[in-house]
Design a protein around this motif. Structure first.
Motif, PDB file in Angstrom:
ATOM      1  N   PRO A   1       0.832  -1.203   0.000  1.00 37.32           N
ATOM      2  CA  PRO A   1       0.000   0.000   0.000  1.00 37.32           C
ATOM      3  C   PRO A   1       0.870   1.258   0.000  1.00 37.32           C
ATOM      4  CG  PRO A   1      -0.647  -1.501   1.769  1.00 37.32           C
ATOM      5  CD  PRO A   1       0.621  -2.033   1.184  1.00 37.32           C
ATOM      6  N   HIS A   2       0.453   2.240  -0.759  1.00 35.45           N
ATOM      7  CA  HIS A   2       1.182   3.507  -0.807  1.00 35.45           C
ATOM      8  C   HIS A   2       0.455   4.520   0.063  1.00 35.45           C
ATOM      9  CE1 HIS A   2       2.784   7.273  -2.379  1.00 35.45           C
ATOM     10  NE2 HIS A   2       3.833   6.563  -2.728  1.00 35.45           N
ATOM     11  N   PRO A   3       1.198   5.356   0.787  1.00 29.55           N
ATOM     12  CA  PRO A   3       0.558   6.351   1.652  1.00 29.55           C
ATOM     13  C   PRO A   3      -0.413   7.287   0.919  1.00 29.55           C
ATOM     14  CG  PRO A   3       2.855   6.137   2.246  1.00 29.55           C
ATOM     15  CD  PRO A   3       2.648   5.322   0.988  1.00 29.55           C
ATOM     16  N   PHE A   4      -0.267   7.439  -0.394  1.00 25.55           N
ATOM     17  CA  PHE A   4      -1.200   8.261  -1.156  1.00 25.55           C
ATOM     18  C   PHE A   4      -2.215   7.409  -1.906  1.00 25.55           C
ATOM     19  CE2 PHE A   4       2.375  11.276  -0.826  1.00 25.55           C
ATOM     20  CZ  PHE A   4       1.699  12.263  -0.136  1.00 25.55           C
ATOM     21  N   GLY A   5      -2.242   6.129  -1.623  1.00 25.00           N
ATOM     22  CA  GLY A   5      -3.217   5.240  -2.247  1.00 25.00           C
ATOM     23  C   GLY A   5      -2.754   4.683  -3.587  1.00 25.00           C
ATOM     24  N   GLY A   6      -3.540   3.750  -4.085  1.00 27.49           N
ATOM     25  CA  GLY A   6      -3.213   3.084  -5.337  1.00 27.49           C
ATOM     26  C   GLY A   6      -3.344   3.971  -6.553  1.00 27.49           C
ATOM     27  N   ALA A   7      -4.094   5.047  -6.441  1.00 26.10           N
ATOM     28  CA  ALA A   7      -4.296   5.928  -7.594  1.00 26.10           C
ATOM     29  C   ALA A   7      -2.976   6.499  -8.100  1.00 26.10           C
ATOM     30  CB  ALA A   7      -5.255   7.058  -7.234  1.00 26.10           C
ATOM     31  N   LEU A   8      -2.053   6.815  -7.212  1.00 21.04           N
ATOM     32  CA  LEU A   8      -0.752   7.336  -7.634  1.00 21.04           C
ATOM     33  C   LEU A   8      -0.001   6.293  -8.452  1.00 21.04           C
ATOM     34  CD1 LEU A   8       1.577   9.402  -7.610  1.00 21.04           C
ATOM     35  CD2 LEU A   8       2.340   8.319  -5.492  1.00 21.04           C
ATOM     36  N   LYS A   9       0.020   5.066  -7.975  1.00 19.15           N
ATOM     37  CA  LYS A   9       0.735   4.006  -8.682  1.00 19.15           C
ATOM     38  C   LYS A   9       0.104   3.734 -10.049  1.00 19.15           C
ATOM     39  CE  LYS A   9       2.412   1.413  -4.691  1.00 19.15           C
ATOM     40  NZ  LYS A   9       2.384   0.094  -4.074  1.00 19.15           N
ATOM     41  N   ILE A  10      -1.195   3.729 -10.101  1.00 19.68           N
ATOM     42  CA  ILE A  10      -1.891   3.499 -11.380  1.00 19.68           C
ATOM     43  C   ILE A  10      -1.597   4.650 -12.344  1.00 19.68           C
ATOM     44  CG2 ILE A  10      -4.171   3.368 -12.465  1.00 19.68           C
ATOM     45  CD1 ILE A  10      -5.045   1.805  -9.892  1.00 19.68           C
ATOM     46  N   ALA A  11      -1.603   5.874 -11.839  1.00 14.01           N
ATOM     47  CA  ALA A  11      -1.298   7.029 -12.687  1.00 14.01           C
ATOM     48  C   ALA A  11       0.129   6.940 -13.224  1.00 14.01           C
ATOM     49  CB  ALA A  11      -1.498   8.322 -11.912  1.00 14.01           C
ATOM     50  N   LEU A  12       1.077   6.546 -12.382  1.00  8.76           N
ATOM     51  CA  LEU A  12       2.458   6.398 -12.839  1.00  8.76           C
ATOM     52  C   LEU A  12       2.569   5.307 -13.898  1.00  8.76           C
ATOM     53  CD1 LEU A  12       4.528   6.714  -9.531  1.00  8.76           C
ATOM     54  CD2 LEU A  12       4.427   8.351 -11.411  1.00  8.76           C
ATOM     55  N   MET A  13       1.858   4.210 -13.698  1.00 13.28           N
ATOM     56  CA  MET A  13       1.882   3.117 -14.669  1.00 13.28           C
ATOM     57  C   MET A  13       1.326   3.577 -16.015  1.00 13.28           C
ATOM     58  SD  MET A  13       0.342  -0.758 -14.456  1.00 13.28           S
ATOM     59  CE  MET A  13      -1.358  -0.246 -14.316  1.00 13.28           C
ATOM     60  N   ARG A  14       0.203   4.262 -15.995  1.00 17.50           N
ATOM     61  CA  ARG A  14      -0.411   4.747 -17.249  1.00 17.50           C
ATOM     62  C   ARG A  14       0.494   5.762 -17.938  1.00 17.50           C
ATOM     63  NH1 ARG A  14      -6.576   5.448 -15.043  1.00 17.50           N
ATOM     64  NH2 ARG A  14      -7.127   3.235 -15.184  1.00 17.50           N
ATOM     65  N   TRP A  15       1.104   6.623 -17.158  1.00 15.89           N
ATOM     66  CA  TRP A  15       2.013   7.622 -17.697  1.00 15.89           C
ATOM     67  C   TRP A  15       3.199   6.951 -18.371  1.00 15.89           C
ATOM     68  CZ3 TRP A  15       6.516  10.153 -15.049  1.00 15.89           C
ATOM     69  CH2 TRP A  15       6.931  11.306 -15.716  1.00 15.89           C
ATOM     70  N   ALA A  16       3.762   5.929 -17.713  1.00 16.46           N
ATOM     71  CA  ALA A  16       4.898   5.205 -18.286  1.00 16.46           C
ATOM     72  C   ALA A  16       4.489   4.488 -19.579  1.00 16.46           C
ATOM     73  CB  ALA A  16       5.458   4.224 -17.275  1.00 16.46           C
ATOM     74  N   LYS A  17       3.291   3.915 -19.595  1.00 14.50           N
ATOM     75  CA  LYS A  17       2.806   3.241 -20.813  1.00 14.50           C
ATOM     76  C   LYS A  17       2.719   4.206 -21.982  1.00 14.50           C
ATOM     77  CE  LYS A  17      -0.022  -0.586 -19.163  1.00 14.50           C
ATOM     78  NZ  LYS A  17      -1.394  -1.118 -19.083  1.00 14.50           N
ATOM     79  N   SER A  18       2.427   5.469 -21.687  1.00 15.47           N
ATOM     80  CA  SER A  18       2.287   6.464 -22.756  1.00 15.47           C
ATOM     81  C   SER A  18       3.623   7.091 -23.142  1.00 15.47           C
ATOM     82  CB  SER A  18       1.307   7.554 -22.329  1.00 15.47           C
ATOM     83  OG  SER A  18       1.907   8.406 -21.364  1.00 15.47           O
ATOM     84  N   GLY A  19       4.704   6.610 -22.549  1.00  9.91           N
ATOM     85  CA  GLY A  19       6.013   7.145 -22.873  1.00  9.91           C
ATOM     86  C   GLY A  19       6.460   8.296 -21.980  1.00  9.91           C
ATOM     87  N   CYS A  20       5.745   8.508 -20.899  1.00  9.48           N
ATOM     88  CA  CYS A  20       6.087   9.549 -19.910  1.00  9.48           C
ATOM     89  C   CYS A  20       6.130  10.947 -20.536  1.00  9.48           C
ATOM     90  CB  CYS A  20       7.397   9.230 -19.212  1.00  9.48           C
ATOM     91  SG  CYS A  20       7.350   7.697 -18.269  1.00  9.48           S
ATOM     92  N   GLN A  21       5.203  11.206 -21.410  1.00 13.70           N
ATOM     93  CA  GLN A  21       5.131  12.534 -22.044  1.00 13.70           C
ATOM     94  C   GLN A  21       4.102  13.391 -21.338  1.00 13.70           C
ATOM     95  OE1 GLN A  21       7.411  13.404 -24.334  1.00 13.70           O
ATOM     96  NE2 GLN A  21       8.194  11.355 -23.986  1.00 13.70           N
TER      97      GLN A  21
END
Length: 74
Positions: free
Chosen positions: A54-74
């Protein structure tokens, strides 16, 4: 930007003394594009890691980072 200046609501690792973790997040993390994109890439490689700890800011942060990385971090 708000996250960088805030403190976690709970310890990222159970049992760690409050004096170790209850600090501004910028104290322990490098908040730059390369580091955050790299973290997101670890979730892309193994999505179940989003829920592993678990992340102190919740899973939404991790999911957002994953989606961002999938898009090439642009």
């Amino acid at each position: 930007a708000e996250m960088i200046q805030s403190q976690p609501l709970f310890s990222p690792i159970e049992g760690v003394d409050e004096s170790v973790w209850k600090k501004d997040c910028k104290t322990c993390h490098q908040w730059n594009k390369d580091r955050m994109c790299g973290q997101g890439a670890t979730y892309v490689k193994d999505p179940k890691n989003v829920l592993r700890v678990p992340h102190p800011f919740g899973g939404a942060l991790k999911i957002a980072l994953m989606r961002w990385a999938k898009s090439g971090c642009q």
